[in-house]
Every structure is written in C-alpha cells, then in structure tokens.
Write a protein that holds these residues in place. Structure first.
Motif, PDB file in Angstrom:
ATOM      1  N   ARG A   1       0.339  16.375  -9.308  1.00  0.00           N
ATOM      2  CA  ARG A   1      -1.142  15.748 -10.331  1.00  0.00           C
ATOM      3  C   ARG A   1      -1.189  16.930 -11.639  1.00  0.00           C
ATOM      4  O   ARG A   1      -2.138  16.397 -12.328  1.00  0.00           O
ATOM      5  CB  ARG A   1      -2.597  16.335  -9.544  1.00  0.00           C
ATOM      6  N   ALA A   2      -1.130  18.466 -11.015  1.00  0.00           N
ATOM      7  CA  ALA A   2      -1.519  18.791 -12.374  1.00  0.00           C
ATOM      8  C   ALA A   2       0.006  19.285 -13.382  1.00  0.00           C
ATOM      9  O   ALA A   2      -0.562  19.476 -14.308  1.00  0.00           O
ATOM     10  CB  ALA A   2      -1.401  20.276 -11.332  1.00  0.00           C
ATOM     11  N   THR A   3       1.302  18.619 -12.578  1.00  0.00           N
ATOM     12  CA  THR A   3       2.397  18.503 -14.192  1.00  0.00           C
ATOM     13  C   THR A   3       2.141  17.870 -14.764  1.00  0.00           C
ATOM     14  O   THR A   3       2.122  17.989 -16.162  1.00  0.00           O
ATOM     15  CB  THR A   3       3.219  18.438 -13.299  1.00  0.00           C
ATOM     16  N   VAL A   4       1.453  16.408 -13.991  1.00  0.00           N
ATOM     17  CA  VAL A   4       0.950  15.531 -15.219  1.00  0.00           C
ATOM     18  C   VAL A   4       0.127  15.965 -16.362  1.00  0.00           C
ATOM     19  O   VAL A   4      -0.638  15.631 -17.410  1.00  0.00           O
ATOM     20  CB  VAL A   4       0.878  13.727 -14.622  1.00  0.00           C
ATOM     21  N   GLN A   5      -0.994  15.868 -15.636  1.00  0.00           N
ATOM     22  CA  GLN A   5      -2.395  16.212 -16.277  1.00  0.00           C
ATOM     23  C   GLN A   5      -2.303  17.809 -17.219  1.00  0.00           C
ATOM     24  O   GLN A   5      -2.832  17.793 -18.897  1.00  0.00           O
ATOM     25  CB  GLN A   5      -3.056  16.740 -15.115  1.00  0.00           C
ATOM     26  N   ALA A   6      -0.904  18.823 -16.942  1.00  0.00           N
ATOM     27  CA  ALA A   6      -0.641  19.688 -18.355  1.00  0.00           C
ATOM     28  C   ALA A   6      -0.033  18.799 -19.238  1.00  0.00           C
ATOM     29  O   ALA A   6      -0.401  20.252 -20.244  1.00  0.00           O
ATOM     30  CB  ALA A   6      -0.063  20.734 -17.527  1.00  0.00           C
TER      31      ALA A   6
ATOM     32  N   GLU B   1       0.883  -1.195  -0.099  1.00  0.00           N
ATOM     33  CA  GLU B   1       0.334  -0.063  -0.336  1.00  0.00           C
ATOM     34  C   GLU B   1       0.949   1.339   0.233  1.00  0.00           C
ATOM     35  O   GLU B   1       1.792   1.441   0.573  1.00  0.00           O
ATOM     36  CB  GLU B   1      -0.872   0.122   1.287  1.00  0.00           C
ATOM     37  N   LEU B   2       0.287   2.291  -0.322  1.00  0.00           N
ATOM     38  CA  LEU B   2       1.267   3.967  -0.301  1.00  0.00           C
ATOM     39  C   LEU B   2       0.614   4.283   1.013  1.00  0.00           C
ATOM     40  O   LEU B   2      -0.684   4.350   1.572  1.00  0.00           O
ATOM     41  CB  LEU B   2       0.185   4.498  -1.501  1.00  0.00           C
ATOM     42  N   LEU B   3       1.696   4.893   1.514  1.00  0.00           N
ATOM     43  CA  LEU B   3       1.822   5.730   2.401  1.00  0.00           C
ATOM     44  C   LEU B   3       0.667   7.403   2.629  1.00  0.00           C
ATOM     45  O   LEU B   3       0.625   6.866   1.524  1.00  0.00           O
ATOM     46  CB  LEU B   3       3.066   5.984   2.970  1.00  0.00           C
ATOM     47  N   GLN B   4       0.280   7.348   3.135  1.00  0.00           N
ATOM     48  CA  GLN B   4      -0.687   9.044   2.851  1.00  0.00           C
ATOM     49  C   GLN B   4       0.604  10.111   2.588  1.00  0.00           C
ATOM     50  O   GLN B   4      -0.048  11.147   1.917  1.00  0.00           O
ATOM     51  CB  GLN B   4      -1.338   9.306   4.734  1.00  0.00           C
ATOM     52  N   HIS B   5       1.915   9.754   2.981  1.00  0.00           N
ATOM     53  CA  HIS B   5       2.834  10.930   2.612  1.00  0.00           C
ATOM     54  C   HIS B   5       2.967  10.289   0.640  1.00  0.00           C
ATOM     55  O   HIS B   5       3.335  11.192  -0.086  1.00  0.00           O
ATOM     56  CB  HIS B   5       4.382  10.679   3.176  1.00  0.00           C
ATOM     57  N   GLY B   6       2.792   9.086   0.587  1.00  0.00           N
ATOM     58  CA  GLY B   6       2.450   8.547  -0.624  1.00  0.00           C
ATOM     59  C   GLY B   6       1.322   9.819  -1.534  1.00  0.00           C
ATOM     60  O   GLY B   6       1.920   9.043  -2.938  1.00  0.00           O
ATOM     61  N   ARG B   7       0.353   9.555  -1.297  1.00  0.00           N
ATOM     62  CA  ARG B   7      -0.679   9.463  -1.368  1.00  0.00           C
ATOM     63  C   ARG B   7      -0.373  11.244  -1.896  1.00  0.00           C
ATOM     64  O   ARG B   7      -1.294  11.899  -2.406  1.00  0.00           O
ATOM     65  CB  ARG B   7      -2.151   9.398  -0.708  1.00  0.00           C
ATOM     66  N   ASN B   8      -0.054  12.242  -0.822  1.00  0.00           N
ATOM     67  CA  ASN B   8       0.003  13.282  -0.883  1.00  0.00           C
ATOM     68  C   ASN B   8       1.191  14.246  -2.529  1.00  0.00           C
ATOM     69  O   ASN B   8       1.132  14.341  -3.197  1.00  0.00           O
ATOM     70  CB  ASN B   8       1.208  13.948   0.145  1.00  0.00           C
ATOM     71  N   GLN B   9       1.869  13.069  -2.492  1.00  0.00           N
ATOM     72  CA  GLN B   9       3.323  12.964  -3.441  1.00  0.00           C
ATOM     73  C   GLN B   9       2.211  13.048  -4.846  1.00  0.00           C
ATOM     74  O   GLN B   9       3.327  13.678  -5.614  1.00  0.00           O
ATOM     75  CB  GLN B   9       4.399  12.330  -3.454  1.00  0.00           C
ATOM     76  N   ALA B  10       1.610  12.232  -4.782  1.00  0.00           N
ATOM     77  CA  ALA B  10       1.224  11.340  -6.294  1.00  0.00           C
ATOM     78  C   ALA B  10       0.293  12.740  -6.510  1.00  0.00           C
ATOM     79  O   ALA B  10       0.001  13.064  -7.808  1.00  0.00           O
ATOM     80  CB  ALA B  10       0.602  11.120  -6.166  1.00  0.00           C
TER      81      ALA B  10
ATOM     82  N   LEU C   1      -3.469  10.583  -9.960  1.00  0.00           N
ATOM     83  CA  LEU C   1      -3.352  11.753 -10.408  1.00  0.00           C
ATOM     84  C   LEU C   1      -4.122  12.375 -11.561  1.00  0.00           C
ATOM     85  O   LEU C   1      -3.978  13.233 -12.304  1.00  0.00           O
ATOM     86  CB  LEU C   1      -2.377  11.139 -11.349  1.00  0.00           C
ATOM     87  N   GLY C   2      -5.481  11.414 -11.322  1.00  0.00           N
ATOM     88  CA  GLY C   2      -6.703  12.192 -12.014  1.00  0.00           C
ATOM     89  C   GLY C   2      -7.019  11.168 -13.269  1.00  0.00           C
ATOM     90  O   GLY C   2      -7.839  11.228 -14.196  1.00  0.00           O
TER      91      GLY C   2
END
Length: 202
Positions: free
Chosen positions: A40-45, A27-36, A66-67
C-alpha cells in the motif's frame, strides 16, 4: 497518461493450491490481504490520479486494501478466460497435456471453451487505452497476472514466454515516453516490498 502502474491481486485461495482461476470469482486469503497491505505505501507514494480494477473480487478487494475504495470495476480487466481449465490444478493439466499447457503459457494455445490470447490482448489493450484518455498523469490498474503479461506484450513487445509468472500483490510500472502510448518503457517489474517471488503461481 504518462505512467501505468499494474498490480496483481494478492494471493487467493486457488493461487495457494495452484489452480487456474480465469473468470472464477475466488476470495483472497488472509496472506493475500497482508501482501496488499504491505504494498500500500509504495503504491500510494506514486500518487495515481485514476484507478481501475478488474471486477473480480480478488482484484477489487486488493484495490480496497491499497486504499482505493472508489476504483472503477471493469470486466475488460478480468483474467484470461481459460474455459474448461477453470479450477483445474496446474499439475494435473501438465500431467495430462503438458505440451498444451506450455503453449497456453506462451500465448499459443486456447483451452477448450476459453479465450484466445489475441482476444485477451485486444480486450485488455482496449480497456487501458480508454482509461488513458481520462488522465494525463498516472493510471493504476489492479488486475491479474495474465493481464500484466498481456500488457507487457501489447506495449513492450515482450511475449509471455519471455516473462516469469507475476508475483501476487506485485507492482509493475510502465512509462509513456513523452506521453506516447506507442513508446512505453519498462520502469519496474514484479516488485514486492517483501522480496521477489520467483515461483509465483499462474
């Protein structure tokens, strides 16, 4: 495909304690979720037209954060299978057999019961080439640090001993010159909006 975006999943429970994961579904940690979420905005762009992910939960959940809820899960995008080393602390492997660990990290040693580097490269290359046939634009792959290293060697001849561990929830970008998969150029490596991580876990 004219551009390949590769994201390593966010930090997992075993990343935090520096245990090798391989095919273990951690599983991801909450920190890992926050990193993703921060990435998100960079990848979406960059507007990927096609999105695929490793079928392991840490990568799938990163893709969702990431959406990209509809990212195609593929087992050929899984991390390098490290066999008997799965779940072992890196420091313990280094203490018991540091030379083997160094050689494994360079793609020159296969842990007992594991996957050779050549097999891993062939598996991940096949996945990318099949996905590339489905788009003439940008392909996003959400996977693992080993997958990033394998693809850098496959498409850029950059061997794993020449690259640092890839940061969790980081972005690497390769561009096809004139759409030619055999002529890739490195546009971005190990990017994170929160700053570079130079001591990332394998």
């Amino acid at each position: 495909m004219n551009r390949l975006l590769i994201v390593r999943h966010g930090e997992s429970e075993w990343n935090a304690v520096r245990r090798l994961q391989g095919h273990a579904d951690i599983e991801l940690l909450q920190h890992g979720r926050n990193q993703a979420l921060a990435l998100r905005a960079t990848v979406q762009a960059l507007s990927p037209e096609l999105v695929a992910t490793s079928d392991l939960k840490r990568a799938r959940d990163t893709a969702i954060l990431l959406g990209f809820d509809d990212a195609e899960p593929l087992n050929d995008l899984r991390e390098h299978d490290v066999g008997d080393w799965t779940g072992q602390a890196i420091k313990d492997i280094q203490t018991l057999n540091g030379d083997a660990y160094v050689k494994w990290r360079a793609g020159l040693f296969t842990p007992p019961g594991g996957e050779s580097w050549a097999e891993f490269q062939a598996r991940t290359k096949g996945a990318i080439l099949r996905l590339a046939e489905k788009t003439s634009n940008t392909l996003l792959v959400v996977a693992h640090g080993g997958v990033v290293r394998a693809l850098l060697e496959t498409f850029l001849d950059l061997t794993p001993r020449r690259t640092i561990p890839v940061g969790t929830a980081s972005l690497t970008v390769l561009r096809c010159n004139n759409g030619n998969h055999a002529d890739m150029r490195l546009e971005l490596f190990n990017y994170s909006p929160t700053g570079p991580r130079l001591d990332a876990p394998d």
